[in-house]
Design an enzyme around this catalytic site. Structure first.
Site, PDB file in Angstrom:
ATOM      1  N   CYS A   2       0.926  -1.145  -0.150  1.00  0.00           N
ATOM      2  CA  CYS A   2      -0.231  -0.092   0.149  1.00  0.00           C
ATOM      3  C   CYS A   2       0.788   1.189  -0.039  1.00  0.00           C
ATOM      4  O   CYS A   2       2.002   0.976  -0.075  1.00  0.00           O
ATOM      5  CB  CYS A   2      -0.908   0.041   1.262  1.00  0.00           C
ATOM      6  SG  CYS A   2      -1.883  -1.588   1.466  1.00  0.00           S
ATOM      7  N   ARG A  50      -4.690   1.222  -0.702  1.00  0.00           N
ATOM      8  CA  ARG A  50      -4.584  -0.116  -0.359  1.00  0.00           C
ATOM      9  C   ARG A  50      -4.726  -1.022  -1.500  1.00  0.00           C
ATOM     10  O   ARG A  50      -5.549  -0.661  -2.360  1.00  0.00           O
ATOM     11  CB  ARG A  50      -5.888  -0.525   0.382  1.00  0.00           C
ATOM     12  CG  ARG A  50      -5.787  -2.136   1.028  1.00  0.00           C
ATOM     13  CD  ARG A  50      -6.996  -2.674   1.505  1.00  0.00           C
ATOM     14  NE  ARG A  50      -6.957  -3.957   2.167  1.00  0.00           N
ATOM     15  CZ  ARG A  50      -7.757  -4.720   2.595  1.00  0.00           C
ATOM     16  NH1 ARG A  50      -9.092  -4.429   2.350  1.00  0.00           N
ATOM     17  NH2 ARG A  50      -7.474  -5.996   2.994  1.00  0.00           N
ATOM     18  N   LEU A  51      -3.652  -1.682  -1.729  1.00  0.00           N
ATOM     19  CA  LEU A  51      -3.546  -2.850  -2.613  1.00  0.00           C
ATOM     20  C   LEU A  51      -4.075  -4.311  -1.816  1.00  0.00           C
ATOM     21  O   LEU A  51      -3.299  -4.785  -1.025  1.00  0.00           O
ATOM     22  CB  LEU A  51      -2.190  -2.983  -3.250  1.00  0.00           C
ATOM     23  CG  LEU A  51      -1.994  -4.096  -4.244  1.00  0.00           C
ATOM     24  CD1 LEU A  51      -2.828  -4.022  -5.411  1.00  0.00           C
ATOM     25  CD2 LEU A  51      -0.521  -4.471  -4.596  1.00  0.00           C
ATOM     26  N   ILE A  53      -4.217  -7.658  -0.585  1.00  0.00           N
ATOM     27  CA  ILE A  53      -3.585  -9.107  -0.490  1.00  0.00           C
ATOM     28  C   ILE A  53      -4.238 -10.137   0.255  1.00  0.00           C
ATOM     29  O   ILE A  53      -4.310 -11.166   0.098  1.00  0.00           O
ATOM     30  CB  ILE A  53      -2.090  -8.863  -0.351  1.00  0.00           C
ATOM     31  CG1 ILE A  53      -1.497  -7.670  -1.188  1.00  0.00           C
ATOM     32  CG2 ILE A  53      -1.309 -10.070  -0.453  1.00  0.00           C
ATOM     33  CD1 ILE A  53      -1.410  -7.958  -2.635  1.00  0.00           C
ATOM     34  N   GLY A  76       2.715  -2.703   3.817  1.00  0.00           N
ATOM     35  CA  GLY A  76       3.700  -3.994   3.933  1.00  0.00           C
ATOM     36  C   GLY A  76       2.822  -5.220   4.229  1.00  0.00           C
ATOM     37  O   GLY A  76       1.494  -5.292   3.977  1.00  0.00           O
ATOM     38  N   GLU A  77       3.466  -6.326   4.620  1.00  0.00           N
ATOM     39  CA  GLU A  77       3.077  -7.605   4.966  1.00  0.00           C
ATOM     40  C   GLU A  77       3.757  -8.032   6.326  1.00  0.00           C
ATOM     41  O   GLU A  77       5.084  -7.970   6.180  1.00  0.00           O
ATOM     42  CB  GLU A  77       3.332  -8.564   4.025  1.00  0.00           C
ATOM     43  CG  GLU A  77       2.496  -8.257   2.648  1.00  0.00           C
ATOM     44  CD  GLU A  77       1.193  -8.182   2.556  1.00  0.00           C
ATOM     45  OE1 GLU A  77       0.588  -8.745   3.538  1.00  0.00           O
ATOM     46  OE2 GLU A  77       0.541  -7.589   1.338  1.00  0.00           O
ATOM     47  N   GLY A 363      14.214 -12.688  -5.780  1.00  0.00           N
ATOM     48  CA  GLY A 363      15.538 -13.197  -5.357  1.00  0.00           C
ATOM     49  C   GLY A 363      16.585 -12.269  -4.772  1.00  0.00           C
ATOM     50  O   GLY A 363      17.953 -12.607  -4.444  1.00  0.00           O
TER      51      GLY A 363
END
Length: 630
Positions: A2, A50-51, A53, A76-77, A363
């Site tokens: 977000c 907001r995205l 998820i 974030g997450e 990665g």
């Protein structure tokens, strides 16, 4: 993923500007197109894009506690939120959603600022405590998610991107001379600086606290990576651990209620992530690769090997080697001068990924943690000399040789004796700084105007390294340069590149190698198992041998290279000259225009190679032109 923004009026009785909050929030629409929300009271204004998820139907922000005393906005997450939620429930907390957002809110209510020590993930969040009239802001340990802030006319403003703060009336856009020095040395402006004197970045692993009535925030560090101890385990034991630790990190990052996939460049790091994902997931993993129409720049054959081995749903796009259409867009994307040309292919692979998924694993981080960059091997060869000859001998002897020996820009690295001699006359940190600088000390001095050199008053971007070096607790040179990269290049270049490029497409990118528990584990791996007999990322490659083809593991590293030298002699020749010799560049007062013209003439005639300095200048010119137009 977000975008957050807001401000706190530090002087009681100051009216909150609701229209400004709406503008600042809308400027970050691309970071969260699914929903937007705002919270306003007499002192604070908080905005959120907001995205969605996790927990798509709830978890809206700003989020208020049941008693309305605490208000949270979060970007974030949090990967361990279920475990934290269970702990909080045992302590008497009740929840109304299944979101990680609500867990952060209750964690702060339970543990106050110490809540960040519980969180495993990538994040920036802000919490308003109405009773105490205080604002608390935290940034994740590695700096995966960004946070800018500034105090302007007794108000602290903050945002996920600088473009939101640039909208604030009264912002002084005076360029920071130290930031210019950092940019032309490193290719980015290092934390906590920004290009503007009045704006700062919150450093990774730090908190910010400020109350109504304060004049300045309190900044505290809550985490750092330690290299003080090395594991006593054998190579075989560490190989087993590497496989387990990486798989655990990847699995934790696969939590989502939306389509999820992975980048797949064909290199070791992204291939290792895809291998782990494929072994964890019951479904075919979606993988995304970008290739180039020039063989020397194309890794898609290696990516395809991994995709076939794990039967992934593979998406591939070939980009023309003259795909320079994004050059003019980069300044708008990054808001500051940013000189990593691989931002263009990174933008394209994010664009491709978003067609199929909302979340993508990457990665990134493995090179810094496990000594994957070629420059690490070169530096350790120099360290062999440093370990034999004392500094008191090296400095005068190699310093003189560095002045006398011709610089062979066109030659292979091992024949560029002038650069090597110069580095050997320095200690480890300075030698490394010298090796990674885009423009060396003499070039920067020649490029900068007498006015800028005077304003710098002897300041060097080396001081960025020196400040971090003070906090390093290890005792070997390889760990030191890894630590310096984690604190500078990783956050200032790599993570910045991926955050802006992915958010431009409303794509969330997760970096399992940078799970802080994995980072702490790698810091204890002996350096002899990171760089062994010239092989970087030795332990990772050995651990991946059962999972990946040998030519993916042990071929030479390529990376997202862009053919700048050819562009500047061909299709971008005129555009480059116009931009670098423009009236706007002259009017900055920052540069010696004769030096710029000489570099242009030498490069475009083929006399000397100046593609990196010229690209760095072009990106600055693009930034400056846009900043003046705002």
């Amino acid at each position: 993923m977000c975008g957050i923004t807001g401000f706190i009026n530090l002087k009681a009785g100051t009216e909150v500007n609701q229209a400004l909050l709406a503008q600042m929030n809308q400027a970050q629409f691309h970071r969260g197109p699914d929903e937007g929300g705002e919270f306003i009271d007499e002192h604070v204004a908080l905005g959120h894009r907001r995205l969605s998820i996790i927990d798509l139907s709830s978890g809206q922000q700003p989020m208020l506690s049941d008693d309305s005393n605490y208000v949270l906005i979060f970007n974030g997450e949090i990967y361990n939120f279920k475990a934290i939620r269970k702990e909080l429930e045992q302590l008497g907390h009740s929840f109304h959603s299944h979101s990680d957002t609500e867990v952060i809110l209750h964690a702060y209510m339970q543990w106050d600022e110490r809540c960040v020590e519980k969180l495993q993930g990538m994040f920036t969040f802000a919490i308003w405590n109405k009773a105490e009239q205080s604002l608390f802001i935290a940034r994740d340990r590695l700096g995966i998610k960004p946070l800018f802030y500034a105090i302007i006319n007794e108000t602290l403003y903050f945002a996920s991107e600088l473009k939101s703060i640039a909208l604030v009336p009264g912002l002084d856009k005076k360029i920071d001379a130290k930031a210019i020095e950092q940019y032309f040395a490193l290719g980015y402006v290092a934390e906590p600086h920004t290009i503007y004197q009045q704006v700062a970045k919150l450093s990774p692993g730090h908190n910010l606290t400020i109350k109504v009535g304060d004049t300045q925030p309190t900044i505290t560090q809550y985490w750092d990576v330690s290299y003080a101890k090395q594991s006593p385990l054998s190579e075989e034991q560490l190989l087993t651990q590497m496989d387990q630790e990486l798989k655990t990190a990847v699995e934790s990052h696969m939590m989502a209620d939306v389509p999820l996939g992975s980048f797949l460049s064909g290199g070791v790091d992204s291939s290792a992530v895809v291998a782990m994902m494929s072994q964890i997931s019951d479904n075919s993993v979606t993988t995304c690769s970008i290739g180039f129409d020039v063989k020397d720049y194309n890794e898609t054959d290696f990516a395809l090997q991994v995709a076939k081995r794990y039967a992934t749903d593979h998406q591939e796009k070939i980009v023309a080697s003259d795909d320079f259409a994004l050059v003019d867009s980069l300044a708008q994307l990054y808001d500051e001068p940013y000189a990593d040309s691989s931002a263009m292919p990174t933008y394209r692979v994010c664009q491709l990924a978003r067609e199929k998924v909302t979340v993508c694993l990457s990665g990134d981080g493995a090179d810094e943690l496990l000594a994957g960059y070629r420059r690490y091997g070169l530096m350790m060869n120099e360290e062999k000399v440093r370990s034999v000859l004392p500094y008191a001998i090296r400095k005068p002897v190699f310093g003189l040789l560095g002045k006398l020996y011709p610089k062979l820009d066109w030659a292979p690295q091992f024949l560029r004796a002038k650069t090597t001699f110069q580095s050997l006359a320095m200690d480890t940190a300075e030698g490394y700084f010298h090796g990674v600088s885009l423009l060396n000390n003499q070039q920067r001095k020649e490029l900068f105007s007498s006015q800028l050199n005077q304003e710098l008053n002897g300041y060097s971007a080396l001081e960025v390294f020196r400040e971090h070096q003070k906090n390093f607790d290890g005792d070997d040179p390889l760990s030191l340069i890894q630590y310096l990269d984690i604190k500078t290049y990783l956050v200032g270049d790599i993570l910045t590149k991926v955050d802006r490029a992915s958010m431009a497409h409303s794509l969330e990118v997760r970096v399992p190698f940078l799970d802080h528990k994995f980072v702490e584990w790698t810091a204890q791996v002996p350096t002899t198992l990171k760089l062994k007999q010239g092989c970087g990322k030795y332990l990772l490659k050995k651990a991946m041998e059962p999972h990946l083809p040998e030519d993916v593991l042990y071929r030479n590293k390529m990376g997202f290279r862009v053919p700048l030298a050819d562009w500047f002699k061909g299709p971008l020749k005129d555009k480059l000259r116009q931009a670098l010799l423009s009236d706007e560049m002259r009017a900055t007062g920052l540069f010696n225009m004769d030096t710029i013209k000489r570099w242009l003439d030498d490069h475009q005639s083929g006399r000397r190679e100046y593609s990196a300095p010229l690209w760095t200048l072009l990106m600055f010119a693009s930034f400056y032109k846009q900043s003046q137009a705002e």
